[in-house]
Every structure is written in structure tokens, then in C-alpha cells.
Design a protein around this motif. Structure first.
Motif, PDB file in Angstrom:
ATOM      1  N   THR A 140       0.861  -1.183   0.000  1.00 46.31           N
ATOM      2  CA  THR A 140       0.000   0.000   0.000  1.00 46.31           C
ATOM      3  C   THR A 140       0.897   1.232   0.000  1.00 46.31           C
ATOM      4  O   THR A 140       1.813   1.311   0.813  1.00 46.31           O
ATOM      5  CB  THR A 140      -0.891   0.002   1.260  1.00 46.31           C
ATOM      6  OG1 THR A 140      -1.528  -1.274   1.358  1.00 46.31           O
ATOM      7  CG2 THR A 140      -1.945   1.079   1.189  1.00 46.31           C
ATOM      8  N   ASN A 141       0.636   2.141  -0.933  1.00 45.67           N
ATOM      9  CA  ASN A 141       1.469   3.341  -1.029  1.00 45.67           C
ATOM     10  C   ASN A 141       0.601   4.538  -1.352  1.00 45.67           C
ATOM     11  O   ASN A 141      -0.018   4.556  -2.407  1.00 45.67           O
ATOM     12  CB  ASN A 141       2.545   3.157  -2.115  1.00 45.67           C
ATOM     13  CG  ASN A 141       3.853   3.816  -1.731  1.00 45.67           C
ATOM     14  OD1 ASN A 141       4.024   4.234  -0.596  1.00 45.67           O
ATOM     15  ND2 ASN A 141       4.773   3.909  -2.674  1.00 45.67           N
ATOM     16  N   MET A 153      -0.157  -2.943  -6.074  1.00 49.96           N
ATOM     17  CA  MET A 153      -0.090  -1.778  -5.200  1.00 49.96           C
ATOM     18  C   MET A 153      -1.488  -1.241  -4.947  1.00 49.96           C
ATOM     19  O   MET A 153      -2.234  -0.969  -5.886  1.00 49.96           O
ATOM     20  CB  MET A 153       0.777  -0.678  -5.832  1.00 49.96           C
ATOM     21  CG  MET A 153       0.872   0.573  -4.951  1.00 49.96           C
ATOM     22  SD  MET A 153       1.896   1.872  -5.695  1.00 49.96           S
ATOM     23  CE  MET A 153       3.541   1.206  -5.390  1.00 49.96           C
ATOM     24  N   GLY A 181      -3.220   1.783  -4.194  1.00 53.83           N
ATOM     25  CA  GLY A 181      -2.926   3.214  -4.256  1.00 53.83           C
ATOM     26  C   GLY A 181      -4.122   4.057  -3.867  1.00 53.83           C
ATOM     27  O   GLY A 181      -4.457   5.021  -4.558  1.00 53.83           O
ATOM     28  N   PHE A 234      -2.559   7.151  -3.632  1.00 50.64           N
ATOM     29  CA  PHE A 234      -1.450   7.143  -4.582  1.00 50.64           C
ATOM     30  C   PHE A 234      -0.842   8.531  -4.746  1.00 50.64           C
ATOM     31  O   PHE A 234       0.382   8.699  -4.692  1.00 50.64           O
ATOM     32  CB  PHE A 234      -1.965   6.628  -5.934  1.00 50.64           C
ATOM     33  CG  PHE A 234      -0.889   6.443  -6.953  1.00 50.64           C
ATOM     34  CD1 PHE A 234      -0.185   5.255  -7.035  1.00 50.64           C
ATOM     35  CD2 PHE A 234      -0.558   7.466  -7.846  1.00 50.64           C
ATOM     36  CE1 PHE A 234       0.822   5.081  -7.986  1.00 50.64           C
ATOM     37  CE2 PHE A 234       0.442   7.304  -8.790  1.00 50.64           C
ATOM     38  CZ  PHE A 234       1.132   6.108  -8.861  1.00 50.64           C
ATOM     39  N   THR A 282       5.803   2.774  -9.826  1.00 54.16           N
ATOM     40  CA  THR A 282       4.980   1.592 -10.131  1.00 54.16           C
ATOM     41  C   THR A 282       5.738   0.584 -11.006  1.00 54.16           C
ATOM     42  O   THR A 282       6.565  -0.161 -10.501  1.00 54.16           O
ATOM     43  CB  THR A 282       3.657   2.012 -10.812  1.00 54.16           C
ATOM     44  OG1 THR A 282       3.944   2.795 -11.970  1.00 54.16           O
ATOM     45  CG2 THR A 282       2.788   2.807  -9.844  1.00 54.16           C
ATOM     46  N   LEU A 336      -2.222  -1.926 -10.302  1.00 59.53           N
ATOM     47  CA  LEU A 336      -2.395  -0.838  -9.328  1.00 59.53           C
ATOM     48  C   LEU A 336      -3.869  -0.539  -9.105  1.00 59.53           C
ATOM     49  O   LEU A 336      -4.633  -0.446 -10.055  1.00 59.53           O
ATOM     50  CB  LEU A 336      -1.712   0.421  -9.899  1.00 59.53           C
ATOM     51  CG  LEU A 336      -2.004   1.762  -9.226  1.00 59.53           C
ATOM     52  CD1 LEU A 336      -1.343   1.836  -7.853  1.00 59.53           C
ATOM     53  CD2 LEU A 336      -1.537   2.917 -10.118  1.00 59.53           C
ATOM     54  N   PHE A 339      -5.747   2.422  -8.432  1.00 53.11           N
ATOM     55  CA  PHE A 339      -5.477   3.853  -8.523  1.00 53.11           C
ATOM     56  C   PHE A 339      -6.674   4.600  -7.939  1.00 53.11           C
ATOM     57  O   PHE A 339      -7.726   4.682  -8.557  1.00 53.11           O
ATOM     58  CB  PHE A 339      -5.244   4.236  -9.988  1.00 53.11           C
ATOM     59  CG  PHE A 339      -4.899   5.674 -10.202  1.00 53.11           C
ATOM     60  CD1 PHE A 339      -3.629   6.149  -9.894  1.00 53.11           C
ATOM     61  CD2 PHE A 339      -5.833   6.572 -10.700  1.00 53.11           C
ATOM     62  CE1 PHE A 339      -3.303   7.483 -10.093  1.00 53.11           C
ATOM     63  CE2 PHE A 339      -5.514   7.915 -10.904  1.00 53.11           C
ATOM     64  CZ  PHE A 339      -4.245   8.369 -10.597  1.00 53.11           C
TER      65      PHE A 339
END
Lengths: 347, 347, 347, 347
Positions: C140-141, C170, C172, C175, C190, C198, C200
Motif C-alpha cells: 500500500t502506497n 499496489m 494506491g 497514490f 509503479t 495498481l 489507482f
């Protein structure tokens, strides 16, 4: 010298004979609606001193996963030990049969969950529908580490779960081994301590395919005939399952076999403990022994024909290996002695 | 006089003996990684004249549902006959093991799907992701109505599915019965006609738990070890499954048993056809006979100890009942004669 | 003074206006096949400097769960941080959409997984089909703890997963907050670091329902139209989703909003750090601040109208509470100041 | 001249304005626990003259599939019309959300199921756990063929289901269109006729994402908060859903819009019926018209800008095409006239 697993041994001749006898009937009712299945229900009710509902299934994974499907909705969570078979060795079958419920793993020494650990974890579930609904607890007796939960320990866990409306499942893949170790009654080890549903396993203790789901809270058994069928756990020629179970529960076959396996584990553990290169890591309370030894020793005895598995354990030395030894109803006592001799020789 | 189902009969003594023999080994590799399982693979490859990948499983429902899980994604659809076992008698196990794929039922006389019926139905699937993705076709041979698909008929179905990228599964719960009826080779009846994966069943033909999933397109077998385990279809003491299959495929046991069952069905059908109160409704091409009779006749013969089931069929008279008779490898020929005599007596 | 969550704030007026504008079209193609959806794909490909495949979905839970369904089979496992939203706050939706795959939780300081932790855990998966197949990693970012993974850190994780054939997802949800914090390009954060797919998210950063699944490995997108529909994540009036995304990605709206939220978090953190009763527990790298304070302080400021949540953290004092503060694109700067004043007053 | 679908039209300005107004609140409770959601519950209870439990969801597929998950176990079956949206246009989402329950399709003229058809089909479910458990019936009102079930017709179906313990679901994607057509009360059309749970749809009638699951049997709503979340049908910024629903149900917006759409369908149908090349195939009772026309005519009017879809129907001529026309709250009346003129011109 096979200590790999109790399921690498065969079938108790008395159980096999019962299957042969069952074959003498030209025909029988199929799909586990045979008279034998009814007799199993009666016999289990007698053993457990309570009217239970029991269902023969194919294997332990099936018994466990189906049991769990009756105690959790798909949006629920079942807590278990981080080393529990349902979590590490059933390849998501519990997730499949429950429709996607979550297993939440808890740590605990000697394969056992402490009530405080569970209670603390439950405090994290107060934010409504975002997390899964805590629905059940599954414990294994005997545990994956060859230890046993006492009835008092089970009650203490149930004291955490019941007020939350959570159900208690016991994985009894080695039920008999725990029972004879505890010296209590089957009732004391299960429903009297708060267990709602049990995977009653006999395959490891002399059966071929010898597993049942036993409901103490019979309301949970609603629609279980459908559940069993849907999960592919219903066999057509059910007479060969009921015959196994009836033979297993007759004349204390199940208890005798477990006692023998447990006794050999004690012999093995005591012998191993005499070596200063070996450290037995878990209390030996059933038919499994866990011990560390030098990697060189492991290689040496393996080369000489001993068969057993390494088993993960935190905190062991770089030159050491942690191993599991399983004894069974059919393990020759001579093999235990032979192995202990071998261990001394390779010193 | 039991014509209820072939699965109400027991186990062929030669197969049972093989299980007894397997028990002579003190230990064996568990979880279907025993040498016997490898020999099964070799033997099936020999029989099918092609290197196959085979996996022993517990029952036909498991074999079918797991097979389907390899040919359809969960957002896909598999077409089948409206009377197919997977659709009517497996209690949503295919839906479970496939993750929720849809079975789409097609009509067809004598338990068989016509290529044109399938082709027409496929024309409804042109609106993108709103409907499921047509992914597979499952046919049963011998069918649920005791008829058989010829290799040419299977090829004609494959000619519809292959250009669409759809896979072809065969439910062979009564594979041997179809095979000896057709007089073709196993290869001709399967992969040479376009079959990708087969549920190869022997339980109804003399086994105890005698089922395998056989992949002709071995790419479909990827991860199948995981699939089998996850579905609860992996048994620990696998030697008793491989022993059954090896004995079944040895010395033409499987073919002999099927021939016997098929022959008795012919005897039964011919006998029934002589009654003017009875109408045989399906071609008798395997080990099942379907026939109508007056309800009074049904009640009378049932009262005298004959056992068989009514079976839904459209368009029968109000006083009639439609019935299914199944013969097996172990049905006593005398019971057939006895039953035919009884039918004449109750006239 | 609402620091409860960024999703308690409304919609950026520029995004809302785009939805209003979209309504001016009398009709539009439904089910996310509108021209806007195609423009979204182009715009995202431009931003990520690579031809991506993107799909608008309804919410973050849907985006995550659908993403995971493309990187793991139902018999697989996806590793994630023990505090990951997919594990703690999506109520088994990942398990549902993946068909029962397992999420395996890893510990890690500041909401981040270390490569060594993952590598060690993977050593436990060598016993074949008994455990699930390690299939993916989800990070998780920005993380759930308001920290960020750098591209180098992501690469180091990918160096563990890729050789095992595992895929990298990921989450996001925040994000943009991570991106502006890192000061790198979307590509660097990414696919250049090894991310395959992702989620997003823009809802928390000014959207209404503003989420997309973005595939860098476009082979994973096969059948995704079916997946999205099957999961109930396809809306009929898709123009209102594409309009949001296009407005969000226009004229740096997304970056501006994230910068503003992040800046306010810094202001808040610095102000809080000046109190000797408060301890900021995590590096503040996005739009979240975590801090301990006396329970009495918490109660006092809450009574005065400040809104934020307690958040579990091990090892805090009995009189302390650990709290999360979230700032958003729309949090009034004056509220931050007002809250900091209040904290001083209740001292 | 768009008669493709009502979901190709936009959002009623009054509903859009309510969303804009909702944005004026700086913050609001997230995840559909806002005051607006509570007001929706009150308003629906008022409209249905009964205390209901209602839950806002994202789309009709979600509303239907979640509704079904409350009325069938995974080992159950829900009957529906063979043309039902849940069966043909939701890509196995019902199977997903129910955990693999089976939809069993029934034929019936004009998109409607006759009680006798259902009753007959249920007679096939008497062989225990082999087939799925008949658990529910789902009907669509207005139907997919633009017809409506009267309260009496619904009662007659409930008279079949209730004695079997089966539950009744109504897919009300075009609920308002049916309601104003019938001229009865919402209560008469639903719970007074035996409906247990309703998918209450407004998206097609002027909403953006305007769908709710409404429980008349509120016991079925147990754990529904978890169900909605798990299915990815819970949005964080819920105020924009509740605002839509409240605006929709205010000042008869919903009824006005439905009346307008229905009226245009009548105009269209009457105009079409005047052509001797066109045959209207279904009673026009809501906002859909079905008609056959020569393929050449279809091509000609399409080339001139008319947009509508062909729709499968058995038994039409080789040169004919069967078409569906949908009118909406926003279809310009002039477009209807323009289209009818065009139809005359291409004659």
C-alpha cells in the motif's frame, strides 16, 4: 524406521476386516444412508453421552472445512493457531467451503492458544462491518505440536468465545491420542468444555478413510446433508465408511491404538532426551515428538534409513535442525529401539 | 432384485483383494504420491494411447467439479444436458469448485445434446461481459439415459466448441459401459474426438472409491495438485485408491464388468418389451433401461421386493410411471429373470 | 475540526463540475464503454509513460479485490502487511473476489514490509500442495501508517517476488499523496519498480467514486471486463465515472490536492510535536499523522469538537491512546490551527 | 432517437441538484452511516407502509445478487424466468455473492412465470441432498419484456413458494414503471403480495447510482451491513447516494418520471402498430416496446440515426428481426415522433 507421519502407515486389520465383511452384502443403501451410518450416530452418541448428529466424510480437510462452514458466515472470521492444519496444510479448503471466510492466526507456545491472546485480538474488532465478523475459534486436540489442551483450558477459551456469540470447533485428527493422554471422557474433552462441533478423525489411528463431523450443538447440523454433498464429501458406497467407523469404535480399538502410539512416543522421547545433542522442544503428550538435533546427525540417520521431517521453529541454531517424529498404532516398537540405537551410533 | 443403482452393489473381489494386498506394506508414501499413483498414470497413458496426466480423486462429483474448474473461469459458463448429473445431482458442487461458474442446461432427446442445439444457444452470447463467457461443454458417456454418444457425434459437438475456444469435458461415470457398447478404443471415444478432460469413473463398475480426472490436454492440469487438495479431494492413504485403479485396469476387469452389466440390461430390456403394459423409452446402449409401466404394476412389483426408481419424463399418461433400471457388474442374472417373471405374474 | 478520514470530506468542485457537464449529454454509451473511458485509458497511459489497460470501478475495496483476483488463483496466497486495508478493512471481499485465496499477513514497522520478512516467510512454503501457492504481494502506497515506500524499497520487494513467479499489486488508495511525497514519476513508483497492477484511487483525494484498476502487465487484464461485471463493479451510467477521472487528472488537480493534504499533515505533525504530552509515532510522509496522547486529552479535545480516531498500537501506556489524524484536500487550514490551539489549551 | 436503454440517458436535474447540495456539507459521516441514509430508511418505510430495512448499494446487479444471498444458502436454488436479468445479464454475480447457489430458469410467455410452471418444476426436487435445495424465487417487475405482474399474480406465485419455505425476491430495476402502470400501492405490489426482499432501482428512472435493497422481512437483513461491505457494494462517500434517493422519492419525482417513460412507450407502440410491416409482440405495460420488423427496415432506420437493439425471440421469420425499444424519463417526445415518421418513410 518411519516416523514421517501416522498416515504413512496402513489400516488396522480389524478395520480392514470390517470393510471386507461389508462387501458380503450384495447391495446396500448408497450415499451414507445405510444402516451402518445410523449405527455410527448411535455409537457416537453413546461415547459422547449426548445425542449428537454425525456425518461421515472423506478426509480431515473435508471434516474441518465443512465444520467451519457451519460456524461462520462467509463474511466472518475464525481464529486458530498459526500452526493449525486448517491454516497451513489445507490449501484454502476452509476458505472454499466457508465461501471465503477468513482464518486469523494466533501465536502460542506448544501449538496452543492462550485465552488472553484471543481476548486481546478480539479487541481489534470493534469497527463494524469493515473487518470480518468474529464468528468462531478452532482448536486442535491433540495439537500440531503433540501437546494437548485440557478440558479446563478449553473451557477457558470457551469463556472468551461464548459471550461474543462465537462458536468453538475442535479439529480432532488425533482425537483419540489426546483423549487417552488426558484420561478424561470424550464428553469432558468436548461439549462439556464448550465444543460445538468436532472433526472426529480416525484415519491416522488405523482407518483408511475414517472421518466424521460430530455436532454437539445439533442446530448447526441443519442442511448438513446438503453441505456434505455440495462439498464433494459424500461417497456413494457409504457402507465402507460406516463399517470402518463401527469397527474403530468397537472393543476399544480406537483407544488401544492411540495408547500404543502415545506410548511409543514416550519411549522415543525418553531415548532422544538422553542424547546431549538433542533437545526435545515440546511436552510429549500424544504421539508426536519434536526435537532439535545437529544437521549432520539428521543427515547421518536419514542415510541409514530413518524417515522423519524437519519442522520450522524459531530460534534454533544455524547448525541445528528441528524435527518432528510421529508414532502410530502400527509403528513397530523395534523400529523405535533401532532408531535410538542409530542415534547413539552416529553421535 | 435391486435395479436401483449400480452404486448400491459392492466391490469387485479382485479390486478388494488389491486393497488388502496394499495393506501388507507397512508404510507407503501418503497423499497420492505413492508409486501406485505413478503406475496409474502409466497405465492410463497406455490405455488412451497418449501421455495423459491423471489424478485420483474421491468420487464422481469431485472428479466432475474439479474437471470443470479447469475449463471455465468463474465468470464463464459450461453447457450441459438438462439431465446431466453435474446439473441435477451434484448439489452445486460444480458451482463451488469452479468459483461460481454457470451451468447452462440444454434439452435433447435420449439424454444427448445435438450440435445444432448448442450452436443455436451460443448465438445468444454476443453482448460482451453482461452474460457469462461460454467456456466449456460437458457431455456424459454413457449418458444419464443409458444411451451413448458415438465418436462421430462427439466430434460434431467439438466442431461447435473448438472454434469458440471452448473446452470439452466428458463425465465418464459409466465410461466402460459406453466403451464396450461402442466397440471403439478409449482414444477414439475421447481425445481423438475432441475431449480435453475426462472424469474416469470406476466406482459404479466394481470399485469402492475409484475415480480419476484424466487430462488429454495436459496444459489444463497445471496446478491441479493444488486444486485437488483445496477441494478436499486428496486422501492421505492414497495407496488404497491407486490399488483399486490398478486392479480395475488389469486383465480387462473393467471391460468384463461393463460387458456383463450391459448384457443384463439387454436381457432386461428385451424381457420388458414383451409386455404390452410396458414401453421402453430409450435406446438401451449401456447398463440402464428406462420404461413406462402402469402405476399399479410398479406398486405390485415393488411390494414383491423389486427395487428401482421412478424417473421424470414428459408426456407420460396419468396412470403411468416412468422408471429407471440399472444393472451392474454384480447384479445376479437370476434376479433379472426373477424380476421378469414377476412382471408377467402381476399383469 | 474533522481529521477522521479523508473520505468524510466531499468532492472537489472541479470534479463535481465535470459530472454536471457530463449530464449535458442527452445520451451516452452505458456500462463504461463511453468515449470518456477510452480517454481515461489514454490519459493514464500518458501519465504512466506506458500503454496501460485501465478499468473504472466503484470503490477501493472493489479495485483491490479485483486486482488481487488477477494475480492469484483461488488456491494461492497473497502476502500483505498485517495492517493492510485488504486484510483488516475489506470484510473478506478479497477472499470473495479471488474465490477464496488466502491473505497472509506480515509484520513490519511503520506499515511497511521488509524484503527479508517476506523472504523468510516464503521459506515455509516448500511442501507442495498442502499449503496455498505463494502467488502475490500487495503493498500500500502511501501505507496505512502514513509512510511511503520508495521506488528502491519497492524494487527490493519485487526482487523477492519476481524470481518466485509472484505478482506485485499496489493499493494506491492514497497514490497521489505518496507520489508528491516521493517526488518521483508515477512510472518510477509503479511498473519501473516492479508493480504489475495498481488500484489507482482518487476518492479520498477529491473524487466521489473515483477508482480505477490499472494494469501495467496487460496480460493480467484478460477477461477483466467479465471480472468487473461479475463482481458488481460495473456501473451503467459510466460517463459519471470517466468524467471524474478526467477532471481529476486534468491540470494537476490530483497533484495539487495531494500536496495540500500532505502539507497540512506536516503542519499538524509539527504542531503536535511541540506538546510534551504527545508523541508522533510514525514518520509523516503523506496525509496522515499518528500520535499518542493522554486519554484525558483525547476526551477533552473530542468534547470540544475535534474528530479523529484511536488506532491500535502495541506498547503504549495504560493512560495513553494512540490516534490517527487524516488531512484532506478540503480540510480547512484554519481547522488545523484551531485544533493545535485547542491541544495547547487542554494541556 | 435513442431507444437503446433507459440507462443511456442521464440524471434527472433535481437528483443532480441534490448531489450538488450534498457537497455543500464540508464533512459527513462516511460509509452510508450518514443521516441521509437514515432518512432514506424512514422515507421508504413511509412509502411501503411498513417498517423496512433498506441499504443503499451501487448498482442493480449488486442489489439483486446481494438480495439473493439473503434468501438462499450456497447449496440452494433460486428459480427465475429464463430471460431474467440475474440469469442472462449479470455475468454470474448472483452465483458469486450467493457462494455458488444455482439459478434455475423457467420459461413463460411475456417474461412472466406462471405458478403452475414453478409448481411442476418443484416436483423434481424430492430426492434429498443430491439436487440443490429450492430456496427462493426471483421475479422482475416490470419484467424484462415490458410487462407487469399484478399483485394477484404475485400472490399466486407466493402461494407456491411460501408452503415450501421458499423466499420471494423482486427485481425492481423498473419498479416505478410497474407501479404507475398497475396503479396500486407500493405495499400491494410487494410485501402484501408476499415479497420478502426488493431490489429497488432508480438508476434507470433518473438516478446516477440509485439502488437500494429493501427488506420487508427484516430478519433477512441480519448481517447485511457485512454482506454489503464484503461484496464491494459499500461506498465511502455515501451522502451522494442518500441524496439521490431522497430527491428521487420527494415530490413524486420517481412517479412522474415513470409515468412519462411509460406514456412515451404507449405512443411508440401505437405508432408502430400502424405499420403493417411491424408486429408488437408483447403487451406494453411499462416503458419498453418489443416488435418485429423486416431486417431491411431495421437497417434503414438505423442508418438514419435511430438506435435500439435486436432481442432474441423464438419463431420469427428469416427476414425479420425482433427489437426492443426503451423509453426513459428523459427521452424527448419529439424523438418518438421523429422515429415514427422515419418508420413510415422507409416503408
Amino acid at each position: 524406521m518411519n516416523f514421517g507421519s501416522d498416515n504413512q502407515y496402513g489400516v488396522d486389520p480389524r478395520i480392514l476386516q470390517a470393510m471386507i465383511d461389508a462387501n458380503a452384502r450384495l447391495t446396500d443403501t448408497s450415499y451414507c444412508h445405510d444402516d451402518g451410518a445410523k449405527q455410527v450416530d448411535d455409537r457416537l452418541s453413546e461415547i459422547f453421552e449426548k445425542q449428537v448428529k454425525s456425518f461421515l466424510v472423506v478426509n480431515g480437510t473435508g471434516a474441518n472445512s465443512l465444520s467451519l462452514s457451519t460456524i461462520t458466515p462467509p463474511h466472518g472470521a475464525v481464529f486458530c493457531h498459526e500452526g493449525a492444519h486448517i491454516h497451513t496444510d489445507e490449501c484454502n479448503c476452509p476458505e472454499l467451503f466457508t465461501g471465503g471466510a477468513k482464518l486469523l492466526a494466533l501465536p502460542g507456545a506448544n501449538g496452543k492458544i492462550l485465552p488472553a491472546t484471543l481476548a486481546e485480538r478480539l479487541t481489534h474488532f470493534g469497527h463494524g462491518e469493515h473487518g470480518p465478523k468474529p464468528s468462531g475459534l478452532s482448536i486442535t486436540n491433540a495439537t500440531e505440536m503433540g501437546t494437548v489442551y485440557t478440558p479446563a483450558e478449553i473451557k477457558a477459551l470457551a469463556a472468551v468465545t461464548k459471550p461474543k456469540g462465537m462458536r468453538l470447533h475442535m479439529d480432532g485428527a488425533r482425537f483419540a491420542n489426546a483423549l487417552v493422554s488426558l484420561g478424561c471422557t470424550p464428553a469432558e474433552m468436548t461439549w462439556k468444555a464448550g465444543v460445538d462441533v468436532l472433526s472426529f478423525g480416525g484415519t491416522k489411528n488405523g482407518g483408511m478413510l475414517l472421518e466424521a463431523v460430530v455436532f454437539f450443538d445439533t442446530a448447526l447440523a441443519e442442511d448438513f446433508l446438503y453441505r456434505r454433498k455440495r462439498a464433494g464429501q459424500l461417497v456413494s458406497k457409504g457402507r465402507y465408511l460406516s463399517a470402518q467407523m463401527l469397527a474403530y469404535l468397537k472393543d476399544e480399538v480406537w483407544l488401544e491404538n492411540a495408547k500404543r502410539a502415545n506410548r511409543l512416543a514416550q519411549v522415543l522421547a525418553k531415548g532422544l532426551a538422553q542424547s546431549n545433542r538433542v533437545r526435545v522442544t515440546q511436552p510429549v503428550q500424544a504421539n508426536e515428538v519434536f526435537a532439535t538435533m545437529p544437521k549432520a546427525t539428521f543427515a547421518a540417520v536419514e542415510a541409514k534409513g530413518a524417515h522423519f521431517y524437519d519442522w520450522p521453529l524459531d530460534g534454533i541454531g544455524a547448525d541445528e535442525i528441528h524435527c518432528r517424529f510421529v508414532t502410530s498404532f502400527a509403528t513397530p516398537e523395534a523400529h523405535v529401539e533401532q532408531f535410538l540405537t542409530l542415534m547413539r551410533e552416529v553421535a
